[in-house]
Design an enzyme around this catalytic site. Structure first.
Site, PDB file in Angstrom:
ATOM      1  N   ASN A 190       1.241   3.385  -2.914  1.00 58.52           N
ATOM      2  CA  ASN A 190       1.757   3.804  -4.230  1.00 58.52           C
ATOM      3  C   ASN A 190       1.268   5.202  -4.605  1.00 58.52           C
ATOM      4  OD1 ASN A 190       2.803   1.265  -4.410  1.00 58.52           O
ATOM      5  ND2 ASN A 190       1.388   0.529  -5.999  1.00 58.52           N
ATOM      6  N   GLY A 191      -0.019   5.438  -4.399  1.00 61.12           N
ATOM      7  CA  GLY A 191      -0.624   6.720  -4.788  1.00 61.12           C
ATOM      8  C   GLY A 191       0.001   7.864  -4.014  1.00 61.12           C
ATOM      9  N   ARG A 192       0.127   7.676  -2.690  1.00 62.47           N
ATOM     10  CA  ARG A 192       0.686   8.743  -1.851  1.00 62.47           C
ATOM     11  C   ARG A 192       2.167   8.960  -2.148  1.00 62.47           C
ATOM     12  NH1 ARG A 192      -1.073   6.209   3.431  1.00 62.47           N
ATOM     13  NH2 ARG A 192      -1.556   4.500   2.002  1.00 62.47           N
ATOM     14  N   ARG A 251      -0.837   9.591  -9.640  1.00 62.40           N
ATOM     15  CA  ARG A 251      -0.876   8.394  -8.777  1.00 62.40           C
ATOM     16  C   ARG A 251      -0.299   7.159  -9.463  1.00 62.40           C
ATOM     17  NH1 ARG A 251      -3.978   7.445  -4.546  1.00 62.40           N
ATOM     18  NH2 ARG A 251      -4.387   5.354  -5.332  1.00 62.40           N
ATOM     19  N   ILE A 292      -6.828  -4.801   7.529  1.00 63.40           N
ATOM     20  CA  ILE A 292      -6.668  -5.985   6.678  1.00 63.40           C
ATOM     21  C   ILE A 292      -7.222  -5.741   5.275  1.00 63.40           C
ATOM     22  CG2 ILE A 292      -7.183  -8.459   6.447  1.00 63.40           C
ATOM     23  CD1 ILE A 292      -7.205  -8.773   9.373  1.00 63.40           C
ATOM     24  N   ASP A 316       0.833  -1.209   0.000  1.00 68.05           N
ATOM     25  CA  ASP A 316       0.000   0.000   0.000  1.00 68.05           C
ATOM     26  C   ASP A 316       0.865   1.256   0.000  1.00 68.05           C
ATOM     27  OD1 ASP A 316      -2.396   1.337  -0.069  1.00 68.05           O
ATOM     28  OD2 ASP A 316      -2.692   1.289   2.104  1.00 68.05           O
ATOM     29  N   GLU A 366       1.605 -13.230  12.456  1.00 65.12           N
ATOM     30  CA  GLU A 366       2.204 -12.055  13.100  1.00 65.12           C
ATOM     31  C   GLU A 366       2.060 -10.851  12.168  1.00 65.12           C
ATOM     32  OE1 GLU A 366       3.433 -11.952  16.189  1.00 65.12           O
ATOM     33  OE2 GLU A 366       2.949 -14.084  16.425  1.00 65.12           O
ATOM     34  N   HIS A 377       2.284   3.322  -9.032  1.00 64.34           N
ATOM     35  CA  HIS A 377       2.054   1.907  -9.350  1.00 64.34           C
ATOM     36  C   HIS A 377       3.211   1.364 -10.199  1.00 64.34           C
ATOM     37  CE1 HIS A 377      -1.757   2.319  -7.525  1.00 64.34           C
ATOM     38  NE2 HIS A 377      -2.371   2.930  -8.512  1.00 64.34           N
ATOM     39  N   LEU A 387      10.590 -20.820  -4.695  1.00 64.41           N
ATOM     40  CA  LEU A 387       9.682 -19.884  -4.011  1.00 64.41           C
ATOM     41  C   LEU A 387       8.353 -19.886  -4.769  1.00 64.41           C
ATOM     42  CD1 LEU A 387       9.142 -17.270  -2.142  1.00 64.41           C
ATOM     43  CD2 LEU A 387       9.985 -15.963  -4.072  1.00 64.41           C
TER      44      LEU A 387
HETATM   45  C1  IPE Z   1      -5.475  -2.763  -0.206  1.00 69.87           C
HETATM   46  O1  IPE Z   1      -5.128  -1.428  -0.394  1.00 69.87           O
HETATM   47  C2  IPE Z   1      -5.459  -3.501  -1.486  1.00 69.87           C
HETATM   48  C3  IPE Z   1      -4.161  -3.614  -2.178  1.00 69.87           C
HETATM   49  C4  IPE Z   1      -3.011  -3.211  -1.753  1.00 69.87           C
HETATM   50  C5  IPE Z   1      -4.235  -4.271  -3.449  1.00 69.87           C
HETATM   51  P1  IPE Z   1      -6.210  -0.285  -0.508  1.00 69.87           P
HETATM   52  O2  IPE Z   1      -5.471   0.988  -0.653  1.00 69.87           O
HETATM   53  O3  IPE Z   1      -7.204  -0.622  -1.564  1.00 69.87           O
HETATM   54  O4  IPE Z   1      -6.948  -0.383   0.917  1.00 69.87           O
HETATM   55  P2  IPE Z   1      -7.911   0.652   1.647  1.00 69.87           P
HETATM   56  O5  IPE Z   1      -8.989   1.032   0.678  1.00 69.87           O
HETATM   57  O6  IPE Z   1      -7.093   1.843   2.035  1.00 69.87           O
HETATM   58  O7  IPE Z   1      -8.396  -0.086   2.847  1.00 69.87           O
HETATM   59  C1  IPE Z   2      -1.637   0.212  -3.367  1.00 72.08           C
HETATM   60  O1  IPE Z   2      -1.381   1.565  -3.383  1.00 72.08           O
HETATM   61  C2  IPE Z   2      -1.828  -0.354  -4.745  1.00 72.08           C
HETATM   62  C3  IPE Z   2      -3.204  -0.806  -5.040  1.00 72.08           C
HETATM   63  C4  IPE Z   2      -4.212  -0.766  -4.204  1.00 72.08           C
HETATM   64  C5  IPE Z   2      -3.423  -1.293  -6.369  1.00 72.08           C
HETATM   65  P1  IPE Z   2      -2.556   2.616  -3.376  1.00 72.08           P
HETATM   66  O2  IPE Z   2      -2.940   2.913  -4.787  1.00 72.08           O
HETATM   67  O3  IPE Z   2      -3.676   2.153  -2.517  1.00 72.08           O
HETATM   68  O4  IPE Z   2      -1.861   3.879  -2.750  1.00 72.08           O
HETATM   69  P2  IPE Z   2      -2.477   4.890  -1.692  1.00 72.08           P
HETATM   70  O5  IPE Z   2      -2.919   4.056  -0.517  1.00 72.08           O
HETATM   71  O6  IPE Z   2      -3.627   5.577  -2.352  1.00 72.08           O
HETATM   72  O7  IPE Z   2      -1.351   5.802  -1.370  1.00 72.08           O
HETATM   73 MG    MG Z   3      -4.111   2.408  -0.560  1.00 69.25          MG
END
Ligand code: IPE
Ligand code: IPE
Ligand code: MG
Length: 260
Positions: free
Chosen positions: A27-29, A38, A199, A25, A211, A42, A136
């Protein structure tokens, strides 16, 4: 390896996790912080995937499971969803030869019927090509949701009952055999990057005794060292599976105190 349930039998535990599951999680930020679109996050995220796979293979981790696209990610803007689909296809096409050469078995889990047939074919070919590799197992969760997984496994048990003309016995292990990742042990270590502590509908059933490790690091910045910190933290945990600390002390102490 077939699935064994941590709530049925206490699993063996080692300092290096056998199975690591990651919510990649942030990538966008990561991109927004750099005034980039954003989707640039990715793209950089794919480099971090490569680094994580290499580091896990080097450290002897047997299973690495990466959450790439959740069943709720369809709620994102269309442009971002199509970009993610294209990125998945190009990364898979580009990397599959190298994965195979490095002894990595690829599996993709999730409701794949939602993807277009070209993607489904590509996935099937990549899985077949790497099926016999043993170093793996890399699982990509795509259009995956923990609730979807539990529902589809339940549906299979119901179908079996209908076919048999009587209800099949419902045990934890009979149920878990139908989960999408029945081929893997439950994750030892769950990592979520990007600062959120939730989660997000990932492996709901399998995380029962996993864990958890959360880090603020955004996924594109999560490198081999960062993975090393997570594994070090894991090595310090005491996994009790319901027992007391005293019960985990080395067997020899108990043996010594026994009357001869
Ligand atoms: C969870 O991340 C899904 C993936 C990393 C693929 P999200 O960014 O979608 O989760 P929420 O919406 O913040 O809970
Ligand atoms: C996780 O990064 C990648 C996917 C959910 C595909 P995000 O795209 O959720 O990035 P944030 O959380 O917005 O920074
Ligand atoms: Mg996210």
């Amino acid at each position: 390896m077939t699935y064994t349930s941590s709530t049925v039998r206490v699993p063996d535990v080692a300092a290096v996790p056998r199975h690591i599951a990651i919510i990649m999680d942030g990538n966008g930020r990561w991109a927004t912080q750099r005034r980039l679109p954003r989707v640039a996050g990715h793209t950089r995220g794919v480099d971090a995937v490569r680094a994580a796979v290499e580091a896990c293979a080097r450290r002897g981790v047997e299973y690495l499971t990466l959450f790439a696209f959740s069943s709720e990610n369809w709620r994102r803007p269309n442009d971002e969803v199509s970009f993610l689909m294209r990125l998945f296809v190009t990364a898979l096409e580009r990397e599959i030869g190298k994965l195979h050469a490095n002894g990595i078995r690829l599996r993709v889990v999730g409701d794949l019927a939602m993807f277009d047939t070209r993607i489904q074919d590509l996935i099937r070919r990549a899985e077949t090509k790497t099926a016999r590799n043993t170093r793996l197992t890399l699982t990509i969760a795509a259009n995956y949701g923990g609730r979807w997984d539990i529902m589809q496994a339940t549906r299979k048990l119901v179908d079996q009952s209908v076919a048999a003309g009587r209800p099949v016995e419902v045990t934890e292990e009979a149920f878990a055999e139908h989960l999408a990742m029945a081929y893997a042990p439950e994750p030892d270590l769950f990592i979520r990057t990007g600062g959120e502590q939730r989660i997000s509908n990932f492996l709901l059933w399998q995380l029962a005794y996993t864990e958890f490790y959360f880090t603020d690091t955004f996924w594109p910045d999560f490198d081999a060292d960062a993975l090393g910190h997570a594994i070090e933290s894991y090595a310090e945990r005491e996994r009790r599976f319901g027992r007391t600390s005293a019960q985990l002390e080395p067997q020899s102490q108990n043996v010594d105190s026994l009357p001869c």
